[in-house]
Scaffold this motif. Structure first.
Motif, PDB file in Angstrom:
ATOM      1  N   GLY A   1      -1.694   8.017  -7.230  1.00 24.88           N
ATOM      2  CA  GLY A   1      -2.282   9.278  -6.760  1.00 24.88           C
ATOM      3  C   GLY A   1      -1.773  10.497  -7.523  1.00 24.88           C
ATOM      4  N   CYS A  22       2.013   9.226  -2.880  1.00 24.42           N
ATOM      5  CA  CYS A  22       0.751   9.017  -3.612  1.00 24.42           C
ATOM      6  C   CYS A  22       0.507   7.540  -3.923  1.00 24.42           C
ATOM      7  CB  CYS A  22       0.718   9.812  -4.902  1.00 24.42           C
ATOM      8  SG  CYS A  22       0.710  11.568  -4.656  1.00 24.42           S
ATOM      9  N   HIS A  55      -0.853   3.740  -2.132  1.00 20.83           N
ATOM     10  CA  HIS A  55      -1.698   3.302  -1.034  1.00 20.83           C
ATOM     11  C   HIS A  55      -1.000   2.335  -0.074  1.00 20.83           C
ATOM     12  CE1 HIS A  55      -5.631   3.125   0.793  1.00 20.83           C
ATOM     13  NE2 HIS A  55      -5.476   1.819   0.934  1.00 20.83           N
ATOM     14  N   SER A  77       0.824  10.133   2.120  1.00 21.48           N
ATOM     15  CA  SER A  77      -0.483   9.871   1.512  1.00 21.48           C
ATOM     16  C   SER A  77      -1.505  10.766   2.185  1.00 21.48           C
ATOM     17  CB  SER A  77      -0.874   8.408   1.682  1.00 21.48           C
ATOM     18  OG  SER A  77      -2.177   8.202   1.169  1.00 21.48           O
ATOM     19  N   CYS A 120      -4.425   4.512   4.875  1.00 19.01           N
ATOM     20  CA  CYS A 120      -3.718   3.765   3.827  1.00 19.01           C
ATOM     21  C   CYS A 120      -2.883   2.640   4.453  1.00 19.01           C
ATOM     22  CB  CYS A 120      -2.831   4.699   3.003  1.00 19.01           C
ATOM     23  SG  CYS A 120      -1.374   5.272   3.880  1.00 19.01           S
TER      24      CYS A 120
END
Ligand SMILES: Cc1cc2nc3c(=O)[nH]c(=O)nc-3n(C[C@H](O)[C@H](O)[C@H](O)COP(=O)(O)OP(=O)(O)OC[C@H]3O[C@@H](n4cnc5c(N)ncnc54)[C@H](O)[C@@H]3O)c2cc1C
Length: 339
Positions: A212, A284, A286, A305, A310
Motif C-alpha cells: 500500500g 499498508c 492486507h 490499513s 482486510c
C-alpha cells in the motif's frame, strides 16, 4: 547421567556476553534443574571478566580469553570451544545461534565425535532430553531425541529470556588453547549506517511495510519518496526492525515504484522469514495468510490499513487501526521526535 555445558561468547567490546549467549544460559540452567544435572558454562572472550555476569548461576565457569579471541575467526573460535568441551566432558552442549558460533559448531561437534542439531527453539527433559525445532517454513514442529553424546544444540535467539543475575567477581578456570596457525588478520570493522541496516533481530518491535505504501493514494498519486522517508524516520527513532510483504519487495522486479532500502531479506511470511519480536506493527499490508504465517512468533500484533475488510481485521491482529498509514506514521514520528 547427563551433564550440561553452555557455550557463550562476548560481543565486540570483548567483555560483555551477547544477549543470545545469556538466553542460552537461561536454557542451560532450566535444563540442568529439570535433570538434576551439573551445569558448566564456557566463555570465549577477549576479557575473562565477561564471566562475572554469570556469577549468580553457581555454575562451574571455564574461560578462554586473550587477544586471539577478541575477533571472530573459525580457527581460533573452534579451537577455543573444542578445548572447553574437552575440559568439561559434558554430554549435552548448548550454544547460541550467533553468527560467530553457528559457523563453527558443526566442526566442533565433529571433532568431539558428537552430533549436532540447529534452530532449536525449546528443550524438554522427561525420560530423555528432547529438543524441538520447526521444519517446512515453520509449519511442522519436530521433537528430536538422540543417543549420541556429546549432543550439541544450537538455540535460536528470542526463544528464552536472557539470564540476568548480579555481576560480581567469580572464580573461573582458565582453559589453555593450543592456537592453530592463522591465515586471517582482522584489520577493522565496516558497519553499515543505521538507515542501511534495517534488519535488527534483537529489536523489541517489528515494523512491516506492505505494498500500500507505493500504491496510488486518495489524491490519485503515488508517494513512494514520502513513504520511504516516513518509514526510515520511524526506524531511526524507534530502533525497530523492518519487515516487508512479498508484494512490496517483488515490485522492484516489476519496474514499479519501490522503497530502495527493502530487499527480499526483509520479506516476512511463508516464503520469507518468521522473525521473533515481542511486538509487530503492520502498515499498508492486507494481512493475507501467506504473509501472516510469518508472524507466528510475534506476540502482540497491530496493523494500520484503510481497508476495514482486510485480513488483519478478521482476527489476525490484536488491534487494527482503520486509518491512513501516511497520516498515522507522520503523527507517530512527530511524537517520537518530541519525546
Ligand atoms: C505460495 C505463496 C507464497 C507467498 N508467500 C508470501 C510471503 O512469504 N510473504 C508475503 O508477504 N506474501 C506472500 N505471498 C503473497 C500474499 O498472498 C499477498 O499477495 C501479499 O502478502 C500481499 O501484500 P500486501 O498486503 O503488501 O499488498 P496488497 O494485497 O496490495 O495490500 C495493500 C494494502 O495496503 C492498504 N493501503 C493502501 N494505502 C494505504 C494507506 N495509505 N494506509 C493504510 N493502508 C493502505 C490497502 O487497503 C491494502 O489492504 C505468497 C503467496 C503465495 C501464493
Amino acid at each position: 547421567m547427563e551433564s550440561i555445558l553452555v557455550l557463550t561468547h562476548a560481543d565486540d567490546t570483548g567483555s560483555t556476553l551477547i544477549r543470545a549467549s545469556l538466553e542460552t544460559v537461561t536454557a542451560g540452567t532450566e535444563l540442568a534443574a529439570k535433570l538434576g544435572a551439573a551445569l558448566i558454562i564456557g566463555v570465549v572472550a577477549h576479557d575473562g571478566a565477561a564471566a562475572s555476569a554469570l556469577a549468580s548461576t553457581g555454575a562451574r565457569l571455564l574461560v578462554v580469553s586473550g587477544d586471539a579471541f577478541s575477533q571472530a575467526s573459525y580457527a581460533t573460535d573452534a579451537a577455543a570451544c573444542e578445548a572447553i568441551c574437552r575440559a568439561a566432558k559434558a554430554t549435552i552442549v548448548l550454544a547460541p545461534s550467533s553468527a560467530r558460533f553457528s559457523r563453527i559448531m558443526a566442526g566442533v561437534a565433529h571433532r568431539l565425535s558428537g552430533a549436532i542439531d540447529t534452530h532449536i527453539t525449546a528443550i524438554a527433559a522427561t525420560d530423555a532430553v528432547e529438543a524441538s525445532r520447526w521444519f517446512y517454513r515453520q509449519r511442522i514442529e519436530a521433537v528430536i531425541t538422540r543417543p549420541t553424546r556429546p549432543w550439541f544444540l544450537l538455540l535460536d535467539a528470542g526463544t528464552h529470556d536472557a539470564f540476568a543475575g548480579a555481576s560480581s567477581e567469580v572464580p573461573v578456570e582458565q582453559i589453555a588453547v593450543e592456537l592453530p596457525a592463522r591465515r586471517t588478520t582482522v584489520t577493522g570493522f565496516k558497519t553499515p549506517q543505521q538507515d542501511v541496516q534495517t534488519i535488527r533481530p534483537d529489536a523489541k518491535l517489528l515494523f512491516v511495510a506492505g505494498a500500500g505504501w507505493t500504491k496510488k493514494q486518495s489524491d490519485g498519486q503515488i508517494h513512494a519518496d514520502q513513504a520511504g522517508s516516513l518509514i526510515l524516520e520511524f526506524l531511526r527513532n524507534s530502533g525497530a526492525s523492518l519487515g516487508s510483504s512479498k508484494s512490496l519487495v517483488d515490485q522492484g522486479g516489476d519496474g514499479n515504484s519501490v522503497l530502495p532500502f527493502l530487499t527480499h531479506m526483509n520479506q516476512i511470511g511463508q516464503t520469507g522469514a518468521p522473525p521473533r519480536h515481542p511486538k509487530g506493527h503492520s502498515t499498508c499490508c492486507h494481512g493475507e495468510e501467506p504473509h501472516v504465517v510469518g508472524w507466528r512468533f510475534i506476540n502482540d500484533r497491530r496493523a494500520i490499513s484503510i481497508d476495514p475488510n482486510c485480513g488483519w481485521t478478521r482476527g489476525k491482529a490484536d488491534v487494527v487501526y482503520i486509518a491512513d498509514a501516511f497520516q498515522v506514521m507522520a503523527k507517530v514520528n512527530e511524537l517520537l521526535t518530541t519525546k
